[in-house]
Design a protein around this motif. Structure first.
Motif, PDB file in Angstrom:
ATOM      1  N   SER A 290     -21.765  -2.146 -24.698  1.00 43.78           N
ATOM      2  CA  SER A 290     -21.655  -3.309 -23.813  1.00 43.78           C
ATOM      3  C   SER A 290     -21.504  -4.584 -24.641  1.00 43.78           C
ATOM      4  O   SER A 290     -21.870  -4.636 -25.819  1.00 43.78           O
ATOM      5  CB  SER A 290     -22.864  -3.386 -22.878  1.00 43.78           C
ATOM      6  OG  SER A 290     -24.021  -3.599 -23.647  1.00 43.78           O
ATOM      7  N   GLU A 291     -20.929  -5.569 -23.997  1.00 46.91           N
ATOM      8  CA  GLU A 291     -20.629  -6.810 -24.706  1.00 46.91           C
ATOM      9  C   GLU A 291     -21.254  -7.992 -23.999  1.00 46.91           C
ATOM     10  O   GLU A 291     -21.277  -8.047 -22.772  1.00 46.91           O
ATOM     11  CB  GLU A 291     -19.109  -7.016 -24.771  1.00 46.91           C
ATOM     12  CG  GLU A 291     -18.463  -6.096 -25.780  1.00 46.91           C
ATOM     13  CD  GLU A 291     -16.976  -6.354 -25.902  1.00 46.91           C
ATOM     14  OE1 GLU A 291     -16.445  -7.110 -25.066  1.00 46.91           O
ATOM     15  OE2 GLU A 291     -16.370  -5.790 -26.816  1.00 46.91           O
ATOM     16  N   TYR A 292     -21.749  -8.928 -24.782  1.00 44.70           N
ATOM     17  CA  TYR A 292     -22.277 -10.172 -24.230  1.00 44.70           C
ATOM     18  C   TYR A 292     -21.187 -11.229 -24.373  1.00 44.70           C
ATOM     19  O   TYR A 292     -20.595 -11.375 -25.436  1.00 44.70           O
ATOM     20  CB  TYR A 292     -23.543 -10.566 -24.992  1.00 44.70           C
ATOM     21  CG  TYR A 292     -24.065 -11.921 -24.607  1.00 44.70           C
ATOM     22  CD1 TYR A 292     -24.507 -12.157 -23.302  1.00 44.70           C
ATOM     23  CD2 TYR A 292     -24.100 -12.967 -25.516  1.00 44.70           C
ATOM     24  CE1 TYR A 292     -24.975 -13.404 -22.925  1.00 44.70           C
ATOM     25  CE2 TYR A 292     -24.572 -14.214 -25.150  1.00 44.70           C
ATOM     26  CZ  TYR A 292     -24.997 -14.428 -23.860  1.00 44.70           C
ATOM     27  OH  TYR A 292     -25.450 -15.665 -23.492  1.00 44.70           O
TER      28      TYR A 292
ATOM     29  N   THR B  29     -27.735  -6.546 -23.747  1.00 41.87           N
ATOM     30  CA  THR B  29     -26.624  -6.038 -24.535  1.00 41.87           C
ATOM     31  C   THR B  29     -27.130  -5.377 -25.806  1.00 41.87           C
ATOM     32  O   THR B  29     -26.715  -4.275 -26.172  1.00 41.87           O
ATOM     33  CB  THR B  29     -25.661  -7.188 -24.919  1.00 41.87           C
ATOM     34  OG1 THR B  29     -25.217  -7.797 -23.712  1.00 41.87           O
ATOM     35  CG2 THR B  29     -24.488  -6.691 -25.735  1.00 41.87           C
TER      36      THR B  29
END
Ligand code: SRM
Ligand code: FAD
Ligand code: SF4
Ligand code: FES
Lengths: 815, 130
Positions: A307-309, A297
């Motif tokens: 993008s996301e964690y 990420t």
């Protein structure tokens, strides 16, 4: 001009992040790394194989010097960053290097936690985090001696194994009752502990380190309980703390770790945190898999992505050669959860899946972990398993099959395992005779082998052996299982405990393939009794498996207060004792004092918190617990006998007191009450007791198996003996026979009915050797049982039982 | 290894207000495994349970049957068996299990790295102080 990316820390997480970054956007940043360690990025996970000698440092390097050169990365080795200037956007290291940044990644990892006990700074006290620690340990192994590892978690056990492999003696000290309790439930922990013991590693649980002993280097440790263990090094592996101090000093928001959002960004928009030092959604991770996910990420974010964690489920494996262990997810129990447990005692396999809404939420696998990845995948995906629920636990490769075999435990017994205790018949004799003589019925087997022909408590096992030998053609009589946690009945469990040498509740549950992970309120107290009875010297009584009365040594009343009944030996008292009781009653404002049906005095309505103080005062007057709460020896009622009574034939009071003093403290399957009457007029009501004596001119008539509670039943006569010593020996032997054969909560009259009066008479009256054996085992067990539980608690045992954990609220605090 | 997710109970919302307050009551090690301890409050005794796998639960220390002190019962799985007449109570829901009926009031409890706190009603604490 290129943006400049500075990274503090050169561990596994940023290493992975850079690989992603260089792959997707080579040349986007000028990268500068500071590393406190004087080396490149290596595989920290593989330190254990380096310690055990199974690998070399060169084998575990992830990025060699050429990698940094190839990607144009500046690596400052041995350069610990000491300050971040957020306004100037620079970082400075202890060796005087300052670099400015556009983007900063803090990846400082964790610090091992060192317990600050006295002596913790002595040379020889080591942590287990980096290659330097491994080198120090290897150095110590060359000198030999004993290594003490504090903490039986993943790291501690790997260290212990490595040190053992390198030839040291190793003792592991663990504060909790079971090892690796964060990853393993107690049954799996039991198996692991056994496997490590087999590898020569000594493990001491429930042990708290008080101090490290030594003048100018480590010489050993001292535990809270006073035990001293000698050793040349101490490895502390009790936990880690996110290394967040540097960020905190720079004014970046920290909690336990450095707080980051789903884009791994800290409270400062130019600063990110990655790895074990970061805290994401309240969680600090300590394993690489989640760190690698978040590294991906972060790489994407540094390139400008979005993008996301979202956090990870983690799994654990222990890297000890030959031990297969896997745990993942959340394996706690819960009402909305179901569990599927599979135990194969012969193969040492334990598997447990925890399900919620038809999805697996947790898994613990021991012994056979091949399906770990498959289960883990389903946990992560939230796969609906309702279709395969029945066969799920058997794993991915499972192709239909038979239900668990109830005879497995018996099948696994060695040939010389004793099946019938009364007649000393072993497994091979029974199996051999069945085959040789073509026996098909239980009666035949009894006739030819004598197994199950006496007390009958081994019948279940004998029948299982018949099933094993004869196959389905033999249809055994149904055994009432102990409870819903097992298929086995009480007798089978008891005999197997002895035959297999099982000495703890988790051992019984594993080896006998219990269907639940921690039993229930029915089986736990029963198992606890069987273990106390069968291994008096070795078994550590499990108070949490005892009913409240036996746990706090007083009787709980309807309003939650307790009653206290001190022993009044044989029902005899005196002015001093009565005065002490009166004083206690006044001092503690005890609302009710009553003479019991058992010839002693009951003090009712005492608050739990007051119990130790009440016992302390009673103890000063010489009183001990009357065990009015125990599945154990209760009262011995007497009458006045030859001392006073014009009809008395023997000293009934004296014998009663002698019996009570001999037998107090013993645990029995159900309560055990005795009485001695001086003549057949029977004023002590001996003929309705568990064991009674009627004195006659020619000696002592011993009675047993009476009842005067739920059932009413006169006693049966065991036999007549001539002397007081004889009476004592016979009574004690009878009590021991009942202790060894009675099912938990089965009063003596029910046991006698099951086993047969004649059999009991034969063994106790007719077989001097048997009688002596029972007597000796009782005496041995008493050496551990005759400790007054009240005085133990007055001196501080189980303190927690008698105090509230906390008092909340101003009204109380003002006290 | 710090691998276990921290259980926050379902009561995180109370943190910020609603007249509720998190009060520290001690650490998880104060309670025996598969055991319980009591906390005294002006509203009555609260039983705090610890299961074999280190989950913690809190509820009023009063059995719905005849007010038996549940803290004195045997803890197995996530249930406790009442010491007075053996009713089995779910620690998670406070409801009686099996054929029995009844429900105990559960209390939000939080476990932060072993440090336990329960949610108590601040208003009633003030009232009690008067
Ligand atoms: C205090 C006492 C009544 C009294 O005020 O006299 C008493 C009180 C209780 N009896 Fe009893 N029994 C008392 C003598 C008896 C007797 C008479 C005797 O011992 O000579 C009997 C009949 C004999 C017998 O033991 O069978 C008796 C048969 C029972 C029974 C039925 C047992 C049975 O198997 O049939 C129970 C229920 C049980 O154990 O499950 C019981 C259970 C109880 C319990 C423990 C109920 C409970 O589980 O809470 C009561 C506890 C009160 C307390 O806190 O002290 N009590 N109980 C007597 C204490 C004797 C002592 O000094 O230790
Ligand atoms: C013996 C051992 C066995 C393990 N086994 C496993 C396993 O089986 N499975 C698993 O998933 N995980 C395992 N782990 C955990 C795993 O190694 C870590 O989760 C992982 O290495 C963390 O990576 P990181 O980059 O966050 O930190 P680290 O790898 O710890 O790297 C941090 C680096 O930053 C440096 N540093 C710290 N502060 C500064 C500073 N101020 N300036 C400059 N540099 C600094 C440190 O010196 C260190 O080199 C194990 C760990 C150990 C120690
Ligand atoms: S007879 Fe025994 S069990 Fe029944 S109320 Fe009286 S004391 Fe209690
Ligand atoms: S008071 Fe709890 S079961 Fe009766």
């Amino acid at each position: 001009m290129k943006q400049k990316l500075v990274i503090i820390g050169n561990g596994m997480a940023p290493g992975r992040m850079l690989e992603e970054l260089f792959e997707q956007a080579p040349g986007l940043y000028d990268v500068v790394i500071f590393n406190a360690e004087p080396r490149v990025n290596y595989d920290r996970i593989m330190l254990s194989p380096v310690l055990s000698g199974e690998k070399l440092y060169e084998d575990i390097v992830i990025h060699g010097d050429d990698w940094y050169a190839r990607h144009g990365v500046t690596l400052h080795k041995g350069a610990k960053v000491t300050g971040i200037d957020r306004a100037a956007k620079t970082v400075t290291s202890a060796n005087g290097v300052t670099e400015s940044y556009d983007k900063l990644v803090i990846a400082t990892g964790s610090l091992p936690f060192i317990i600050p006990v006295p002596g913790h700074a002595l040379p020889g006290v080591l942590a287990y985090r980096d290659l330097d620690d491994v080198e120090k340990m290897l150095d110590a192994t060359r000198r030999g001696g004993r290594a003490i590892v504090i903490g039986a978690g993943l790291l501690g056990l790997e260290a212990a194994y490595g040190l053992k492999r390198q030839g040291m003696d190793v003792t592991v000290i663990h504060i909790m009752p079971t090892i690796m309790e964060r990853q393993l439930d107690p049954p799996a922990a039991y198996l692991l502990e056994k496997a490590l013991n087999d590898r020569g590693i000594e493990i001491i649980t429930k042990a708290n380190t008080k101090r490290i002993v030594g003048e100018d280097k480590v010489e050993g440790i001292e535990l809270e309980d006073g035990r001293v263990i000698e050793g040349t090094i101490v490895v502390m592996a009790v936990g880690i703390r996110p290394a967040a101090q540097l960020a905190k000093e720079a004014g970046v928001v920290t909690n336990r770790g450095i707080v980051v959002d789903d884009g791994m960004m800290t409270s400062d928009g130019s600063i990110y945190a990655l790895g074990e030092c970061a805290e994401h959604r309240g969680v600090c991770y300590g394993l690489v898999a989640p760190l690698y996910e978040s590294a991906k990420t972060l790489a994407d974010r540094l390139i400008g992505g979005a993008s996301e964690y979202r956090g990870s489920v983690v799994n654990t494996k222990l890297k000890v050669t030959g031990i297969n262990l896997f745990s993942a997810g959340d394996f706690a129990e819960g009402e909305d959860r179901e569990e599927i447990v599979l135990r194969d005692a012969t193969a040492g396999v334990y598997k447990r899946l925890v399900l919620k809404d038809n999805r697996i939420v947790g898994a613990v696998l021991y012994g056979e972990t091949a399906d770990g990845a498959w289960f883990f995948d389903m946990i992560k995906r939230g796969t609906d398993i309702s279709e395969m629920r029945d066969t799920l636990i058997f794993g991915q490769a499972y192709q239909g099959g038979s239900p668990l075999d109830p005879t497995a435990a018996v099948a696994a017994l060695p040939d010389d395992a004793e099946i019938c205790g009364c007649n000393g018949v072993c497994k091979s004799k029974i199996v051999g005779t069945i085959t040789a003589k073509g026996l098909t019925s239980l009666d035949d087997v009894r006739a030819h082998t004598k197994a199950s022909a006496s007390c009958g408590s081994c019948t279940g096992l004998v029948e299982q052996l018949m099933v094993l030998t004869l196959g389905d053609s033999y249809n055994p009589s149904a055994v009432q299982p102990m409870c819903t946690c097992t298929e086995l009945g009480h007798d089978d469990v008891r005999r197997l405990i002895v035959a297999k040498g099982l000495k703890t509740i988790p051992a019984v549950m594993q080896e006998l393939e219990w269907k639940t992970s921690c039993g229930c309120a029915k089986c736990r107290p029963a198992l606890n009794y069987y273990l106390v009875c069968d291994w008096p010297d070795e078994y550590a009584d499990d108070y949490q498996s005892r009913f409240i009365n036996e746990r706090v040594h007083a009787n709980i009343q309807k309003d939650g207060t307790y009653s206290v009944v001190p022993r009044m030996w044989g029902g005899v008292t005196n002015a001093g004792e009565l005065r002490a009781i009166a004083d206690v009653v006044d001092k503690f404002e005890i609302p009710m004092v009553k003479v019991t049906g058992g010839q002693r005095i009951d003090l009712l309505g005492i608050h739990k918190e007051d119990l130790p103080a009440v016992w302390a005062d009673l103890g000063k007057a010489g009183f001990v617990s009357g065990q009015a709460y125990a599945k154990g020896l209760r009262t011995v009622k007497t009458c006045v006998g030859t001392d006073w009574c014009r009809f008395g034939t023997q000293d009934s009071t004296g014998l009663g007191i002698r019996l009570e003093k001999f037998m107090w403290g013993s645990w029995t399957p159900a309560k055990l009450k005795l009485a001695v009457s001086g003549c057949p007029r029977n004023c002590a009501e001996a003929t309705c007791k568990d064991i009674g004596v009627i004195c006659v001119d020619s000696g002592y008539e011993i009675h047993f198996a009476g009842a005067a509670g739920l059932d009413i039943k006169g006693t049966e006569v065991l036999g007549l003996v001539a002397t007081e010593d004889d009476a004592l020996e016979h009574i004690v032997a009878l009590a021991q026979m009942y202790r060894e054969q009675g099912r938990y909560l089965e009063r003596i009259y029910k046991w006698a009915k099951r086993v047969g009066l004649d059999e009991i008479r034969r063994q106790i009256m007719g077989d001097a050797e048997k009688r002596k054996g029972y007597f000796d085992r009782f005496v041995f067990s008493q050496t551990f049982a005759q400790v007054d539980p009240w005085s133990e608690r007055v001196s501080g045992k189980d303190k927690h039982e008698f105090k509230p954990m906390a008092v909340v609220g101003m009204a109380e605090a003002a006290e | 290894m710090e691998t276990k997710t921290i259980r926050e109970g379902d009561a995180a919302g109370f943190e910020s207000g609603f007249g509720m307050n998190w009060v520290d009551i001690g650490t998880i090690h104060d309670i025996p495994l598969r055991g319980a301890r009591c906390v005294r409050t002006p509203q009555g005794r609260i039983a705090v349970f610890r299961t074999a796998d280190d989950q913690v639960f809190a509820m009023e220390d009063r059995c719905p049957h005849k007010a038996g002190p549940l803290s004195q019962g045997i803890v197995h799985g996530t249930s406790v068996t009442c010491p007075l007449h053996n009713m089995v109570i779910s620690l998670e829901t406070g409801k009686a299990l099996g054929a029995d009926e009844g429900e105990v009031r559960t209390i939000p409890i939080r476990n932060r790295d072993g440090l336990l706190s329960i949610a108590v009603d601040t208003l009633s604490l003030l009232v009690a102080a008067e």
